[in-house]
Scaffold this motif. Sequence first.
Motif: not given
Length: 157
Positions: A69-98
């Motif tokens: 359970m997470m209060a804010d799944p979009e924010m809480d799903k990652f173990k680490v969040w980089p700086t705001m500038l890099d978050r979009s590409q980081f999310a793509d890397v972690i969630t792409s799956g292949s």
Amino acid sequence: MRQCIFSVPMVLDQKQTPTTHVERRQIIDGQQRLTTLQIFLAALRDFCHEQGCDDLAMECDSFLLNKGMMADPEMDKFKVWPTMLDRSQFADVITSGSRNALEKKHPLTKRKYARKWDPRPRMVEAYLFFHNQLKEFFLGSPDEPPLEKRSGAISAP
């Protein structure tokens, strides 16, 4: 030539979080090292999936994504969040799956009359580098045989 890699200590600051939220810590020193480790684990997870090692891939995933359970799944799903500038590409890397899915999200592009391809985002390039290194290490390359064929390789009983 193989190099030894080591990590130095990281400094974290525990943040107060309600009991229904994922525990949060602010990284005082070590953000880049933790982010790089996450990118490596994503590449290892995806490589393992490609090779049919799904149990190991799921283990890698447990170091990348929070569960439950997470209060804010979009924010809480990652173990680490980089700086705001890099978050979009980081999310793509972690969630792409292949690797293929990530390359489709971030294809090589070339401007008109340009000699070289435009670079992909840095985290995407890092993922692709790690994925290539894992593939070469385990499956071999024109210069090196696969891991299982190298002398002195550890074999399972």
